[in-house]
Design a protein around this motif. Structure first.
Motif, mmCIF file in Angstrom:
data_model
loop_
_atom_site.group_PDB
_atom_site.id
_atom_site.type_symbol
_atom_site.label_atom_id
_atom_site.label_comp_id
_atom_site.label_asym_id
_atom_site.label_seq_id
_atom_site.Cartn_x
_atom_site.Cartn_y
_atom_site.Cartn_z
ATOM 1 N N ALA A 89 -81.748 -61.697 135.752
ATOM 2 C CA ALA A 89 -80.391 -62.632 136.220
ATOM 3 C C ALA A 89 -81.409 -64.432 136.693
ATOM 4 O O ALA A 89 -81.480 -66.300 136.477
ATOM 5 C CB ALA A 89 -79.665 -63.121 137.904
ATOM 6 N N ASP A 90 -82.462 -64.061 136.977
ATOM 7 C CA ASP A 90 -83.574 -65.052 138.093
ATOM 8 C C ASP A 90 -83.953 -65.716 135.841
ATOM 9 O O ASP A 90 -84.273 -66.949 136.347
ATOM 10 C CB ASP A 90 -84.109 -64.342 138.766
ATOM 11 N N ALA A 91 -84.532 -64.956 135.417
ATOM 12 C CA ALA A 91 -84.173 -65.736 133.668
ATOM 13 C C ALA A 91 -83.386 -66.730 133.504
ATOM 14 O O ALA A 91 -84.040 -67.657 132.914
ATOM 15 C CB ALA A 91 -84.922 -64.727 132.897
ATOM 16 N N LEU A 92 -82.559 -66.009 133.615
ATOM 17 C CA LEU A 92 -81.375 -66.330 132.802
ATOM 18 C C LEU A 92 -80.647 -68.008 133.856
ATOM 19 O O LEU A 92 -81.107 -69.207 132.854
ATOM 20 C CB LEU A 92 -80.045 -66.024 133.002
ATOM 21 N N ASP A 93 -81.693 -68.243 135.094
ATOM 22 C CA ASP A 93 -81.315 -69.444 136.059
ATOM 23 C C ASP A 93 -83.121 -70.154 135.603
ATOM 24 O O ASP A 93 -82.460 -71.293 134.747
ATOM 25 C CB ASP A 93 -81.365 -69.011 137.629
ATOM 26 N N ARG A 94 -83.676 -69.643 134.517
ATOM 27 C CA ARG A 94 -84.322 -70.572 134.482
ATOM 28 C C ARG A 94 -84.287 -71.053 133.266
ATOM 29 O O ARG A 94 -84.809 -72.387 132.862
ATOM 30 C CB ARG A 94 -85.938 -69.663 134.377
ATOM 31 N N ARG A 95 -83.585 -69.889 132.311
ATOM 32 C CA ARG A 95 -83.769 -70.871 130.922
ATOM 33 C C ARG A 95 -82.055 -71.953 131.104
ATOM 34 O O ARG A 95 -82.451 -72.534 130.448
ATOM 35 C CB ARG A 95 -83.302 -70.011 129.893
ATOM 36 N N ILE A 96 -81.926 -71.325 132.083
ATOM 37 C CA ILE A 96 -80.242 -72.715 132.079
ATOM 38 C C ILE A 96 -81.014 -74.111 132.405
ATOM 39 O O ILE A 96 -80.642 -75.495 132.504
ATOM 40 C CB ILE A 96 -79.414 -72.379 133.315
ATOM 41 N N LYS A 97 -81.903 -73.912 133.200
ATOM 42 C CA LYS A 97 -82.032 -75.306 133.830
ATOM 43 C C LYS A 97 -83.105 -75.799 132.927
ATOM 44 O O LYS A 97 -82.838 -76.878 132.221
ATOM 45 C CB LYS A 97 -83.296 -74.527 135.163
#
Length: 167
Positions: A84-92
């Motif tokens: 989920a943290d990696a996805l947050d970074r990618r979304i950003k």
């Protein structure tokens, strides 16, 4: 009991993929009806978990680890949090790219290269690429380019693969 064609129809997963999932241990058939594999109805739930894992970016091996061998999922919450943290970074990152594209679309500068905002976006993109290192292929490319002993694979002009060692 559901035969493979019924599982495929209800799940939208091709029969060939169902056979592959069975081969690598993600799902299990409970027998055969003639030549067709037969599955328990709970295979649909398992296929839903596989699809969810893939949508989140987990590899089939990671999904297999979380699904367990006995048919009872053992989902690692820390692994979910890290993903989920990696996805947050990618979304950003993707949001910044989207915003840059929208700005470029509506920018009033005569040329994009004259726009300070566009110039800043180009510098950021170059800095991110530089941070990855020269010639970096990304995680999948790097894994594919290394053999089991850490040697890099190189293609010859005739298309054959040979291994070379660094240093």
């Amino acid at each position: 009991m559901l035969d493979i064609s019924e599982v495929s129809r209800q799940s939208g997963v091709a029969a060939s993929k169902l056979r592959y999932y069975e081969e690598i241990g993600l799902i299990r058939s409970i027998g055969r009806s003639g030549l067709r594999r037969v599955f328990a109805p709970d295979v649909l739930s398992r296929l839903s978990l596989i699809a969810l894992g893939q949508a989140a970016g987990f590899s089939l091996a990671e999904i297999g680890d979380m699904l367990g061998q006995e048919g009872k999922p053992d989902i690692d919450r820390e692994r979910l949090g890290a993903k989920a943290d990696a996805l947050d970074r990618r979304i950003k990152q993707l949001s910044a790219i989207r915003d840059g594209l929208r700005h470029a679309m509506t920018c009033t500068a005569p040329r994009h290269l004259d726009c300070p905002t566009f110039q800043r976006l180009m510098h950021i993109a170059l800095a991110k690429q530089s941070a990855r290192g020269p010639g970096r292929q990304g995680a999948k490319g790097a894994k594919a380019a290394r053999g089991a002993n850490g040697a890099k694979e190189a293609r010859t002009q005739h298309g054959r693969t040979r291994l070379r060692r660094d240093g």
